[in-house]
Scaffold this active site. Structure first.
Site: not given
Length: 619
Positions: A132, A328, A357
């Site tokens: 972060n 994906d 993928e």
């Protein structure tokens, strides 16, 4: 918010002409190979307006669809010069609205940009769980789900700035390429951190940063001679995507009668794409079914959708200065449509790389999807997809290194046997090989935190053919059990948040065991950078004996580029007679072991400790 209906689209009753709300792509570039650009122009009831471009830009075609809120405007870009041009929408001679559209200047050499390849090591991370760097964007007014680090499936606050802040860590580790799971806006109500349900394909999620931050990430990677891969999701978008909420026409998604919002879950039977006996209902159930309730399945039989997706990919390659794309759920896309998509992207960038993928478990099933595959050719199919994922190798790795006895077919024999199927691949260098990712148990969970097993597995992955990928945190021994939920295999990297008890990004912040993981990984990955025999060489291997596997990577025209790998997967020390391996050793007399730095005489015997690997440069 407009809602999807079964046969008609709501919010089409107004006859007042509204403003232009969106134009996509939001800008373009001069001097592209493709000489056509199809602009999606969106606004209330604009279909009765006539588009006109300034600067003598030729409008070749205007398509109106079911929904009057859309115009699809195709322009000829062949002779367009860089600059801003005005797109006007007119009613007769009156201009109702206009939009300043910019054609930018391409980067020098953009068309010839080189994609990732087998000389690279990919570092995969989930941005929400890595670091972060900017706490001010953890929650935003424009996004629904707010940060809650206590919730395993919630937003934790990781962002692009956090990645940039730790690029030196990844670079020190020896990875050369960054692959981040999706960073585009995912504005679902809950469980949105993974990013695979995009709400806007042209916008970075503000909880990660901005489009400019995304481009800065590429720039910072390139300063370090590193590459950037974007995760691209054409098969399904998020239910909250603005376009899904007000479809151009009903055939942009696969709509199932009787299901809420047209939902019917995929049966996930990917083999129906090539199964010669597959029923139509099974094939449709896989390819047209939704991946999940919040992920409408896109209809890639629609040529306008394919053009939209092609232009979106090209837009990110140019604006984000990318070096690769990972696609994906590749086999869930319409086969013809996704083949057109990858073909058109690769025509624009012939040296680029796209990785699909293919989450399947048989070598022949994976090989089917690689460009120029003889397996696919049996059915007259060529995917044009350069890189596929060697999931069958991943499947056996946890078993291999937990089997101390070879017996028949156990232990490292599984690796040997797996590689015998490589003849099915047209390009063995373009295989992604890995120990794990964001969808499966962490490899160190599989090994119960046994660092010796990790070292052997990593040694294998870093010296075999193909493009190795590691998953963030593997290099410090992070654990994660998918049985406890996806959040457990996607834990926060320790030290990525202010106030973390530990900072594993630094040597001082890591435990002794974590440093053992890290230093081994670092040494192996950095050594690999300069080894062409590993990147592009041939393989010679010998059938394992007593759970010991020996193989060579070499360049046929350069005997000085020969690497010998010895993996002793048994639970006992072994003395190996090297005479059997004369075919690989040839005239070499000495060997440098790259991890220990020790030099060995290549004589008749070699001592190898139990559960260990040795990597030799032959001299």
């Amino acid at each position: 918010m407009r809602k999807v209906t079964t046969l008609v689209l709501l919010a089409i009753c107004s006859f007042a002409f509204g403003q232009i709300e969106r134009v996509e792509p939001p800008n373009w570039w001069a001097n592209m190979n493709s000489t056509e650009l199809e602009l999606l122009v969106y606004g209330d009831n604009i279909s009765n307006l006539d588009p006109e471009f300034s600067g003598n830009i030729n409008i070749k075609k205007v398509v109106k669809v079911e929904n009057p809120n859309y115009l699809f405007v195709t322009v000829d870009t062949e002779d367009i010069t860089a600059g801003t041009h005005t797109l006007s929408l007119k009613k007769g001679k009156r201009t109702v609205d206009s939009f300043n559209y910019e054609f930018k200047t391409r980067r020098d050499g953009s068309e010839q940009r080189k994609g990732f390849d087998s000389s690279d090591v990919i570092y995969l991370l989930m941005p929400d769980r890595f670091a972060n760097g900017d706490p001010s964007n953890d929650s935003t007014s424009e996004t629904i789900e707010k940060a809650n680090r206590e919730h395993q499936g919630g937003r934790h606050g990781g962002d692009i700035q956090g990645i940039i802040d730790h690029l030196d860590y990844i670079n020190e580790l020896g990875a050369t390429t960054l692959w981040s799971t999706p960073l585009t806006l995912d504005n679902e109500k809950v469980y949105s951190y993974h990013g695979y349900a995009s709400s806007d394909l042209y916008k970075i999620d503000p909880r990660y940063g901005s489009n400019e931050d995304f481009a800065s990430l590429s720039a910072e990677l390139h300063k370090r001679n590193m590459k950037h891969i974007m995760d691209f999701v054409p098969n399904h978008w998020g239910l909250s995507h603005w376009l899904i909420q007000d479809l151009p026409s009903s055939d942009w998604i696969h709509f199932w009668e009787g299901g809420e919002n047209g939902f019917k879950r995929s049966n996930y039977i990917q083999t129906t794409q090539f199964d010669p006996y597959a029923s139509e209902i099974d094939a449709k159930g896989c390819m047209d079914g939704w991946f999940d309730y919040t992920m409408p399945d896109m209809n890639e039989n629609n040529p306008m959708l394919i053009t939209y997706l092609v232009q979106n990919a090209i837009w990110w390659i140019e604006s984000g200065d990318l070096d690769g794309i990972r696609v994906d759920t590749y086999p869930y896309n319409d086969k013809k449509g996704i083949t057109e998509w990858v073909t058109r992207v690769m025509e624009e960038y012939p040296n680029f790389n796209v990785m699909g993928e293919i989450f399947m478990h048989e070598t022949a099933h994976i090989a089917y999807w690689q460009k120029d595959s003889k397996v696919g050719a049996i059915q007259g199919f060529n995917s044009n997809l350069p890189t596929v994922m060697d999931f069958p190798l991943h499947d056996i790795l946890p078993r291999v290194f937990k089997e101390d006895q070879q017996n028949w077919g156990d232990g490292v024999y599984r690796i040997y046997d797996h590689l015998t199927k490589d003849f099915l691949y047209p390009n063995i260098n373009n295989l992604l090989i890995k120990m794990g990712n964001h969808d499966v148990n962490r490899i160190n969970q599989e090994f119960d935190g046994d660092v010796d097993k990790y070292k052997m597995a990593l040694t294998l992955i870093m010296t075999l053919r193909g493009i190795p990928q590691i998953y963030y945190g593997d290099e410090i021994g992070m654990l994660g059990d998918k049985g406890k939920g996806d959040g457990d295999i996607r834990r926060d990297f320790p030290g990525g948040w202010t106030g973390d008890e530990q900072d594993a990004f630094t040597s001082k912040g890591r435990t002794t065991k974590q440093n053992e993981y890290f230093e081994f990984t670092k040494n192996l990955l950095n050594w690999r950078k300069g080894k062409k025999a590993i990147h592009f060489g041939e393989t010679l291997h010998f059938s394992p004996v007593d759970n010991v596997y020996v193989y060579f990577r070499y360049l046929p025209d350069n005997p000085n580029e020969t690497v010998m790998v010895v993996l002793n997967n048994s639970n006992k020390d072994q003395k190996i007679d090297l005479a059997r391996f004369e075919e690989g050793i040839q005239s070499h007399t000495k060997a440098l072991e790259i991890i220990s730095g020790m030099e060995y005489e290549i004589n008749q015997n070699l001592d190898v400790a139990a559960k260990s690997g040795l990597v030799f440069e032959l001299k």
